[in-house]
Scaffold this motif. Structure first.
Motif, short mmCIF file in Angstrom:
data_model
loop_
_atom_site.label_atom_id
_atom_site.label_comp_id
_atom_site.label_asym_id
_atom_site.label_seq_id
_atom_site.Cartn_x
_atom_site.Cartn_y
_atom_site.Cartn_z
N GLU A 288 0.84 -1.21 0.00
CA GLU A 288 0.00 0.00 0.00
C GLU A 288 0.87 1.25 0.00
N GLN A 289 1.92 1.24 0.81
CA GLN A 289 2.85 2.38 0.83
C GLN A 289 3.54 2.52 -0.51
N LEU A 290 3.89 1.38 -1.11
CA LEU A 290 4.59 1.39 -2.39
C LEU A 290 3.69 1.93 -3.51
N ALA A 291 2.41 1.59 -3.45
CA ALA A 291 1.47 2.08 -4.46
C ALA A 291 1.35 3.60 -4.41
N VAL A 292 1.23 4.14 -3.19
CA VAL A 292 1.15 5.60 -3.03
C VAL A 292 2.47 6.25 -3.44
N LEU A 293 3.57 5.64 -3.00
CA LEU A 293 4.89 6.17 -3.36
C LEU A 293 5.07 6.20 -4.87
N GLY A 294 4.70 5.12 -5.53
CA GLY A 294 4.83 5.06 -7.00
C GLY A 294 3.96 6.10 -7.68
N ALA A 295 2.74 6.29 -7.16
CA ALA A 295 1.84 7.29 -7.76
C ALA A 295 2.40 8.70 -7.60
N VAL A 296 2.91 9.00 -6.41
CA VAL A 296 3.48 10.33 -6.16
C VAL A 296 4.67 10.58 -7.08
N LEU A 297 5.53 9.59 -7.22
CA LEU A 297 6.71 9.75 -8.09
C LEU A 297 6.30 9.92 -9.55
N LEU A 298 5.28 9.16 -9.96
CA LEU A 298 4.82 9.27 -11.34
C LEU A 298 4.28 10.67 -11.64
N ILE A 324 9.24 8.49 4.44
CA ILE A 324 9.18 8.98 5.82
C ILE A 324 7.79 9.53 6.13
N LEU A 325 7.21 10.25 5.18
CA LEU A 325 5.89 10.84 5.38
C LEU A 325 4.77 9.80 5.35
N LEU A 326 5.08 8.60 4.84
CA LEU A 326 4.08 7.53 4.79
C LEU A 326 4.30 6.47 5.88
N MET A 327 5.25 6.71 6.76
CA MET A 327 5.61 5.70 7.77
C MET A 327 4.46 5.32 8.69
N ASP A 328 3.56 6.27 8.98
CA ASP A 328 2.45 6.00 9.91
C ASP A 328 1.19 5.54 9.19
N MET A 329 1.35 5.07 7.95
CA MET A 329 0.19 4.71 7.14
C MET A 329 -0.64 3.58 7.77
N HIS A 330 -0.01 2.75 8.61
CA HIS A 330 -0.72 1.63 9.22
C HIS A 330 -1.54 2.03 10.44
N LEU A 331 -1.37 3.27 10.91
CA LEU A 331 -2.08 3.71 12.11
C LEU A 331 -3.50 4.17 11.78
N PRO A 332 -4.46 3.92 12.69
CA PRO A 332 -5.85 4.35 12.45
C PRO A 332 -5.96 5.87 12.29
N SER A 333 -5.06 6.61 12.90
CA SER A 333 -5.11 8.08 12.85
C SER A 333 -4.58 8.66 11.54
N PHE A 334 -4.05 7.78 10.68
CA PHE A 334 -3.44 8.26 9.43
C PHE A 334 -4.54 8.67 8.44
N HIS A 335 -4.37 9.85 7.82
CA HIS A 335 -5.30 10.33 6.79
C HIS A 335 -4.51 10.57 5.52
N LEU A 336 -4.86 9.81 4.47
CA LEU A 336 -4.10 9.87 3.23
C LEU A 336 -4.12 11.27 2.61
N GLU A 337 -5.28 11.92 2.63
CA GLU A 337 -5.38 13.24 1.99
C GLU A 337 -4.46 14.25 2.68
N ASP A 338 -4.45 14.23 4.02
CA ASP A 338 -3.55 15.14 4.75
C ASP A 338 -2.09 14.83 4.44
N ALA A 339 -1.79 13.52 4.38
CA ALA A 339 -0.40 13.12 4.09
C ALA A 339 0.01 13.57 2.70
N LEU A 340 -0.93 13.44 1.73
CA LEU A 340 -0.60 13.83 0.36
C LEU A 340 -0.39 15.35 0.24
N THR A 341 -1.13 16.09 1.06
CA THR A 341 -0.93 17.54 1.07
C THR A 341 0.49 17.86 1.55
N SER A 342 0.90 17.22 2.64
CA SER A 342 2.26 17.42 3.16
C SER A 342 3.30 16.96 2.16
#
Length: 439
Positions: A288-298, A324-342
């Motif tokens: 899941e982290q790799l998919a987001v990472l790949g999308a961001v890089l693309l 590093i910014l995706l490290m907490d992706m497994h936590l319930p408090s993680f919000h993908l949209e906020d992370a993508l903004t950062s």
């Protein structure tokens, strides 16, 4: 994020190799190619560490006092030499006859006691022999540590340092033994795990219910996909009228891929995979982290400038930043949209500093993430279907920037799957023979 290595004793490892009495440890050694025994490090300031330090200090102080007497007393020193002798002998393989004879002859405790009683014992000479033998037997990684022992001139600090290096050599030897016994242990473990599962199944005949649901769902999903592909472009019935044909292997492989998108909180895991559930969860998170990472890089590489992806240093730096910014992706408090903004803000800063321009378009990664996940699963399916070939299949287009990470996950995934097949394939074949014969 990788799980911390589990610490085990050498004795526990040897016991496992003999009789596979500890099934969980045997399983870990077989499926985890990176399994290593690490030297035990007690927590700083802990009671155990303080007690150990006090006991060790008392022991070495006692040795120092004995050797300072006139004439010196060698009781403690001879006991240490005996321990060192046994440790050195434990490192030898059956064919090391010459080295075994050397150690036994030079470190003859009865002779050493006689020399001590007659005032003829040369501790420094014994230490020199011990260091030379350690240099012969140690792994190349320990050469420097053994070499440093020669610079220690005082006997007590020298013996302390010798024991410290010997402890490291014990760990090295245990890890060498793991590599050596793995093929033998695998066959033992396969038979043992299958036997234990059969015993459970005889007592609880419903112990394959979730496995059956898992395989049936995979079979139905594959049939649905094949029917869709068989339909003409305009819809309607397939031209040939033949029903799609599924094979047990294709259903199994697809079923294993489904485990990488499993809802572990709401769905029971297949019974035959419970021992590896945490491993599949970890792989799922990494993908899941790799998919987001790949999308961001693309998005970054296509938005910022065509040549930016060719700058290896910048690409690696960007990957580390996003990880590093995706490290907490497994936590319930993680919000993908906020992370993508950062991530978007950070990436723009990095791009500015690299090319003095900013691809400031907002990051819309939803479609790209879905695309990445689809291509990642396709790659894993291809690798799984390729059997035991050493060469990895070609990475699908668009996944180049994350190829290394994807291949590492693929190796772990296929190791897990192939071992599980070895243990439980007879049960899967029985279930699938019934499922695939149904009208």
């Amino acid at each position: 994020m990788a799980s911390p290595p589990r610490l085990v004793t050498v004795e526990e490892l040897l016991e496992t190799a003999k009789g596979v009495t500890n099934m969980a440890l045997a399983h870990e050694i077989v499926v985890n190619g990176d399994f290593r025994i690490n030297a035990v490090e007690l927590a700083e300031g802990s009671l155990e560490k303080r007690v150990k330090e006090i006991v060790h200090k008392a022991f070495w102080d006692c040795l120092s006092v004995q050797l300072s007497e006139d004439p010196p007393t060698y009781d403690h020193a001879i006991k240490l030499v005996g321990e060192i002798k046994e440790t050195l002998l434990s490192f030898l393989l059956p064919g090391h006859t010459r080295l075994r004879n050397q150690i036994t002859e030079v470190l003859d405790l009865e002779l050493i006691k006689q020399e001590a009683e007659n005032g003829a014992l040369d501790i420094s000479k014994l230490a020199e022999f011990i260091i030379g033998m350690m240099g012969t037997l140690c792994a190349p990684a320990r050469d420097e540590e053994v070499k440093k022992l020669k610079d220690i001139k005082e006997i007590v600090p020298l013996f302390r340092a010798i024991f410290s290096v010997l402890d490291l050599m014990k760990v090295d030897m245990a890890n060498f033994a793991i590599t050596s016994i793995r093929p033998h242990l695998m066959q033992q473990s396969v038979e043992y795990e299958r036997k234990k599962f059969q015993e459970v199944l005889e007592k609880q005949p419903n112990s394959l219910d979730f496995v059956t649901q898992w395989l049936e769902e995979a079979s139905n999903d594959l049939l649905t996909q094949k029917y869709k592909h068989a339909l003409p472009a305009g819809g309607g019935a397939a031209g040939s009228g033949d029903a799609p044909v599924l094979t047990p292997v294709s259903v199994q492989n697809y079923a294993y891929l489904k485990l990488l998108k499993w809802d572990h909180f709401r769905r029971p895991f297949p019974e035959t995979l419970l021992m590896d559930q945490s491993r599949f969860q970890e792989l799922q998170l990494q993908l899941e982290q790799l998919a987001v990472l790949g999308a961001v890089l693309l998005v970054t590489f296509s938005t910022a400038a065509p040549g930016i992806s060719g700058q290896a240093d910048f690409a690696e730096k960007l990957k580390m930043t996003v990880k590093i910014l995706l490290m907490d992706m497994h936590l319930p408090s993680f919000h993908l949209e906020d992370a993508l903004t950062s991530i978007g803000e950070k990436v723009c800063l990095e791009v500015r500093s690299c090319l003095s321009l900013c691809g400031s378009s907002p990051f819309s990664t939803n479609k790209e993430t879905v695309l990445k996940e689809s291509r990642i699963l396709t790659f894993l399916e291809t690798y799984l279907a390729s059997g035991h070939q050493k060469l990895l299949p070609t990475v699908p287009g668009g996944l180049g920037p994350i190829q290394k990470e994807l291949e590492e996950i693929a190796v772990k995934f296929v190791r897990l799957v192939n071992y599980n097949k070895m243990v439980f394939c007879p049960y899967y074949d029985t279930i699938l023979s019934k499922l695939l014969l149904r009208p």
